[in-house]
Write an enzyme that holds these catalytic residues in place. Sequence first.
Site, short mmCIF file in Angstrom:
data_model
loop_
_atom_site.label_atom_id
_atom_site.label_comp_id
_atom_site.label_asym_id
_atom_site.label_seq_id
_atom_site.Cartn_x
_atom_site.Cartn_y
_atom_site.Cartn_z
N THR A 40 54.14 19.84 38.78
CA THR A 40 53.97 21.12 38.10
C THR A 40 55.38 21.63 37.79
O THR A 40 56.38 20.97 38.09
CB THR A 40 53.27 22.14 39.02
OG1 THR A 40 54.16 22.44 40.10
CG2 THR A 40 51.94 21.62 39.55
N THR A 138 51.54 28.72 56.02
CA THR A 138 52.47 29.83 55.92
C THR A 138 52.14 30.96 56.89
O THR A 138 50.98 31.13 57.28
CB THR A 138 52.44 30.39 54.48
OG1 THR A 138 53.18 31.59 54.41
CG2 THR A 138 51.03 30.68 54.01
N GLU A 140 52.09 33.91 55.95
CA GLU A 140 51.46 34.97 55.16
C GLU A 140 49.97 35.08 55.43
O GLU A 140 49.35 36.09 55.07
CB GLU A 140 51.72 34.74 53.66
CG GLU A 140 53.19 34.72 53.35
CD GLU A 140 53.53 35.05 51.92
OE1 GLU A 140 52.65 35.45 51.15
OE2 GLU A 140 54.72 34.92 51.57
N TYR A 164 47.68 34.20 46.81
CA TYR A 164 48.32 33.01 47.40
C TYR A 164 47.98 32.90 48.89
O TYR A 164 47.52 31.85 49.36
CB TYR A 164 49.85 33.08 47.22
CG TYR A 164 50.61 32.16 48.16
CD1 TYR A 164 50.57 30.77 47.99
CD2 TYR A 164 51.34 32.67 49.24
CE1 TYR A 164 51.25 29.93 48.86
CE2 TYR A 164 52.02 31.83 50.11
CZ TYR A 164 51.97 30.45 49.92
OH TYR A 164 52.63 29.62 50.79
N ALA A 166 45.61 34.26 50.56
CA ALA A 166 44.17 34.04 50.78
C ALA A 166 43.82 32.57 50.56
O ALA A 166 43.02 31.99 51.30
CB ALA A 166 43.37 34.93 49.84
N ASN A 193 59.59 32.23 55.85
CA ASN A 193 60.29 31.97 54.57
C ASN A 193 61.39 30.93 54.73
O ASN A 193 62.32 31.14 55.50
CB ASN A 193 60.93 33.26 54.04
CG ASN A 193 59.92 34.20 53.46
OD1 ASN A 193 58.99 34.62 54.15
ND2 ASN A 193 60.09 34.56 52.20
N ARG A 228 61.44 39.83 55.94
CA ARG A 228 60.98 38.44 56.03
C ARG A 228 61.76 37.76 57.14
O ARG A 228 62.90 38.13 57.42
CB ARG A 228 61.22 37.69 54.70
CG ARG A 228 60.45 38.26 53.50
CD ARG A 228 58.96 38.00 53.66
NE ARG A 228 58.13 38.45 52.55
CZ ARG A 228 57.53 39.64 52.51
NH1 ARG A 228 57.71 40.52 53.49
NH2 ARG A 228 56.73 39.95 51.51
N ASN A 263 65.01 42.62 52.72
CA ASN A 263 65.45 41.96 51.48
C ASN A 263 66.82 42.44 51.02
O ASN A 263 67.65 41.66 50.56
CB ASN A 263 64.42 42.17 50.38
CG ASN A 263 63.10 41.49 50.69
OD1 ASN A 263 63.07 40.52 51.45
ND2 ASN A 263 62.01 41.99 50.13
N ASP A 295 57.62 47.71 42.56
CA ASP A 295 57.22 46.88 43.70
C ASP A 295 56.16 45.84 43.31
O ASP A 295 55.42 46.03 42.35
CB ASP A 295 56.67 47.78 44.82
CG ASP A 295 56.93 47.19 46.20
OD1 ASP A 295 57.40 46.03 46.27
OD2 ASP A 295 56.67 47.88 47.19
N HIS A 299 52.43 44.30 48.33
CA HIS A 299 53.61 43.70 48.95
C HIS A 299 53.60 43.84 50.48
O HIS A 299 53.69 44.96 51.00
CB HIS A 299 54.84 44.41 48.37
CG HIS A 299 56.13 43.70 48.60
ND1 HIS A 299 57.32 44.16 48.09
CD2 HIS A 299 56.43 42.57 49.26
CE1 HIS A 299 58.29 43.35 48.43
NE2 HIS A 299 57.77 42.38 49.15
#
Length: 373
Positions: A40, A138, A140, A164, A166, A193, A228, A263, A295, A299
């Site tokens: 990709t 991940t 997340e 993503y 989910a 990360n 992160r 960040n 934002d 987030h």
Amino acid sequence: MREESPTWLVTGGAGFIGSNFVLGQRAAKTARIINLDKLTYAGNLRSLEPIKDDPDHVFVHGDIGESPLVAEIFRRHRPQAVVNFAAESHVDRSIYGPQVFIQTNVVGTLTLLEESRRYFEGLSADERDKFRFLHVSTDEVYGSLEPEAPPFSETSPYAPNSPYAASKAASDHLVRAYHRTYGLPTLITNCSNNYGPLQFPEKLIPLMILNGAQGKPLPIYGDGKNIRDWLFVNDHCEALALVLKQGRVGETYNIGGAAELANLEVVTAICGILDELRPDSPFLPHASLITFVKDRPGHDRRYGLDTAKIARELGWRPRESFMSGLAATVRWYLAHQEWVESVQTGEYQQWIKKHYGPEAPKHTGTERTSCIR
Ligand code: NAD
Ligand code: DAU
């Protein structure tokens, strides 16, 4: 007598973490690798150039969701392990178009699991004992942490917030189900990360390095205080190799860098490194390029991982400190202009325009600060 080195099917091995993993494992000659990647926008054969003539690295251009292809790879190469990196991985892209995330991360992983199960069931008892399916996931999936909350552990409930996250959560559940229902010897890792060489410059750290070096705005979402946990990619790859060899079947392992940073701190650190490495730059101080923009919808405020389990069971700890890993990463991007140009193709330019340009969608109804030049 020395044991013959095993064969591993690695998926997504032309992407950021996958290519670092494949290069590291081939340098150490731990396994013959069949590398299945769809190429990709995020996959790049240039990243695998150091092993282009290596007979023990076989690249297969294809989709993990293509059953007959995956079955043929199993039949022909008879791998002892599958390491599944293949995924759509960028949260912002999942907000624009979740379908491809479901297709690859969920349906693709299901196909890979199903073909792995078929193959596994045809193995001898001894071969079944040795077979492993490692799914790379991940942090997340656990959702967002409150400022003072303890970091996520392997028993934290799943609460994914982006399409993503989910899709990765769904794939983790499928992997777990294939272990419980069919006895497939699976392992799941949930990592924080990553940063380091060969990361596609849509992600925070390489985007900021390249924009900073070119004097372009450094777009920080919201107030820049989202946190992160950062891990140098080689440390992640080492942890994965260890989990594959010594992890307990059916288990999940968190992998993190114990480096929680806002960040804004990360971007300011990158600017400081650029100032030092490019003292004659017309863009000094690079921090003056920082621009706050609208934002990211949904987030997540903070991620952090408790990595006591992998430390206790497998003796793994990250080796690289954040500041030395970051400096090495900045130097790598500045020294690899050819690689950078090869990934900054038309598709990349389109993404930058679509996401950061004046035409970017106003996700929540308020004005987005345009920061493209
Ligand atoms: P990446 O986007 O850089 O690479 C993904 C690779 O998968 C690309 O080479 C792409 O061509 C390939 N791919 C995509 N769809 C495919 C398909 N259908 N069939 C075969 N190949 C396909 O991603 P990354 O950052 O290297 O992440 C690798 C894995 O690690 C992902 O599963 C991601 O969820 C997970 N992860 C990433 C991070 C991170 O910080 N980057 C952290 C934790 C976990
Ligand atoms: O936590 C692990 C995850 O880390 C992986 O599963 C994902 O595949 C990977 O992409 C990464 O997700 P993040 O959304 O955390 O990474 P990203 O680099 O996109 O953003 C990091 C932080 O920086 C996040 O809080 C959003 C912010 N950001 C990002 C970009 C691209 C900005 O402020 N500006 C930006 O332009």
